[in-house]
Design an enzyme around this catalytic site. Structure first.
Site, mmCIF file in Angstrom:
data_model
loop_
_atom_site.group_PDB
_atom_site.id
_atom_site.type_symbol
_atom_site.label_atom_id
_atom_site.label_comp_id
_atom_site.label_asym_id
_atom_site.label_seq_id
_atom_site.Cartn_x
_atom_site.Cartn_y
_atom_site.Cartn_z
ATOM 1 N N ALA A 155 37.447 12.181 61.790
ATOM 2 C CA ALA A 155 36.258 13.017 61.938
ATOM 3 C C ALA A 155 36.619 14.487 61.825
ATOM 4 O O ALA A 155 35.950 15.257 61.123
ATOM 5 C CB ALA A 155 35.572 12.731 63.273
ATOM 6 N N TYR A 156 37.682 14.883 62.504
ATOM 7 C CA TYR A 156 38.108 16.287 62.448
ATOM 8 C C TYR A 156 38.479 16.667 61.019
ATOM 9 O O TYR A 156 38.036 17.704 60.496
ATOM 10 C CB TYR A 156 39.294 16.498 63.386
ATOM 11 C CG TYR A 156 39.738 17.941 63.483
ATOM 12 C CD1 TYR A 156 39.019 18.855 64.248
ATOM 13 C CD2 TYR A 156 40.873 18.393 62.809
ATOM 14 C CE1 TYR A 156 39.419 20.180 64.340
ATOM 15 C CE2 TYR A 156 41.277 19.711 62.896
ATOM 16 C CZ TYR A 156 40.545 20.599 63.666
ATOM 17 O OH TYR A 156 40.945 21.916 63.749
ATOM 18 N N SER A 157 39.267 15.839 60.365
ATOM 19 C CA SER A 157 39.693 16.133 58.999
ATOM 20 C C SER A 157 38.496 16.231 58.064
ATOM 21 O O SER A 157 38.398 17.152 57.238
ATOM 22 C CB SER A 157 40.667 15.056 58.509
ATOM 23 O OG SER A 157 41.826 14.993 59.316
ATOM 24 N N SER A 159 35.323 16.790 58.825
ATOM 25 C CA SER A 159 34.438 17.916 59.153
ATOM 26 C C SER A 159 34.989 19.225 58.607
ATOM 27 O O SER A 159 34.245 20.070 58.099
ATOM 28 C CB SER A 159 34.231 18.009 60.664
ATOM 29 O OG SER A 159 35.422 18.394 61.338
ATOM 30 N N LYS A 160 36.308 19.395 58.689
ATOM 31 C CA LYS A 160 36.905 20.635 58.211
ATOM 32 C C LYS A 160 36.951 20.680 56.682
ATOM 33 O O LYS A 160 36.819 21.761 56.087
ATOM 34 C CB LYS A 160 38.301 20.812 58.807
ATOM 35 C CG LYS A 160 38.301 21.013 60.319
ATOM 36 C CD LYS A 160 37.489 22.243 60.744
ATOM 37 C CE LYS A 160 37.638 22.548 62.222
ATOM 38 N NZ LYS A 160 36.908 23.766 62.636
#
Length: 249
Positions: A155-157, A159-160
Site C-alpha cells: 500500500a505504501y509503495s 500510494s507513493k
C-alpha cells in the site's frame, strides 16, 4: 550554514507540519521569511509546534482524507494570510508490513486515503488559488518506495508511486501559470513513522542505502525548500531523489 531562500511575503501550507519532516520544512520556510500554516490532524501538537515556531506560524486542524475538511483549512489559511504560494504535501503513514496477499483491506484503504487521496484533495483545493495568483510551488513528499517498491509494503509503495504520477500530471497542467509541481523521494528518516514498522523492515530499508545511514529530516527539508522557492523556476513535473544512492534515476 544552510542555504537560505527568499520567501518574503510568501504564505505556505505544510501538511503533517506538526512534527518530523513537516516541521523541519516549516522551520526553513519561516527562516526565509514565509508565513506557514501547519495543517495536521493532531490539532494539539500543531498548536504546540506553532507556538514554538513563533508568530509566523499558524495551526490548522485538518483531515486530508476529507475534502470538506481540506476546503475549510484552505479558507482558514486564506482568511489569515490572504494567499497561498507554497503547498508541501507531507502528511503520510506507513501502514502495516505484510505481503500483498495477506494485506488488511481496511489498512490498504487508509494508506491510500492519507498518502494519495490527501495530496490530491490539497492540490485540488489550492491549485485554483495559485492559478488566480499566477504563481505557486507544490512539493509532494513521495518516497523511494514509490520508485522501487518495498516488499511487504504494497500500500505504501503503491500510494507513493501514485503520488509521483500525480506530480507529473499536475506539473504539466499548471506549467503555463508559473506553478511548479515537483516531488521528492527520500529514503527512510527516523521519524514517528518508524513506530508503524517492524524492526526487520527497518533493517531491510537501511541495508538498501549505499550511504549506510538513514536520511536526516533536515536534509529532506533542504531539498523541499529549494523546490518550494522561486529559484525552482523551470523544473516541473519532476522527481528529486534523496535516497542516499539507492536510486540513481
Amino acid at each position: 550554514m544552510a542555504n537560505t531562500y527568499d520567501f518574503a511575503d510568501r504564505a505556505a501550507v505544510v501538511t503533517g507540519g506538526a512534527r518530523g519532516i513537516g516541521r523541519a520544512v516549516a522551520e526553513r520556510l519561516i527562516e526565509g521569511g514565509a508565513r506557514v500554516a501547519l495543517w495536521d490532524r493532531d490539532a494539539a501538537k500543531a498548536e504546540e509546534t506553532a507556538r514554538e515556531l513563533g508568530p509566523a506560524a499558524m495551526a490548522v486542524a485538518v483531515d486530508v482524507t476529507d475534502y470538506g475538511s481540506v476546503e475549510r483549512a484552505r479558507d482558514a489559511t486564506l482568511d489569515q494570510f490572504s494567499r497561498i504560494d507554497v503547498l508541501v504535501n507531507n502528511a503520510g503513514i506507513a501502514g502495516p508490513n505484510a505481503p500483498t496477499w495477506e494485506y488488511d483491506l481496511d489498512a490498504w484503504r487508509q494508506v491510500m486515503a492519507i498518502n494519495l487521496d490527501g495530496p490530491f484533495h490539497c492540490c485540488r483545493a489550492v491549485a485554483p488559488v495559485m492559478i488566480g495568483q499566477g504563481y505557486g510551488r507544490i512539493v509532494n513528499v513521495a518516497s523511494i518506495a514509490g520508485k522501487e517498491g518495498n516488499p511487504n509494503a504494497p500500500a505504501y509503495s503503491a500510494s507513493k508511486a501514485g503520488l509521483i504520477a500525480l506530480t507529473k500530471s499536475l506539473g504539466k497542467e499548471l506549467a503555463a501559470h508559473d506553478i511548479a509541481v515537483n516531488a521528492v523521494t527520500p529514503a527512510a528518516a527516523k521519524t514517528e513513522i518508524f513506530s508503524q514498522m517492524t524492526e526487520e523492515f527497518i533493517g531491510y530499508m537501511l541495508s538498501k542505502i549505499p550511504r549506510g545511514r538513514f536520511v536526516e529530516v533536515e536534509e529532506v527539508a533542504s531539498l523541499i525548500v529549494f523546490a518550494a522557492s522561486k529559484e525552482c523556476s523551470f523544473t516541473t513535473g519532476s522527481v528529486f531523489d534523496v535516497s542516499g544512492g539507492r536510486a540513481t534515476y
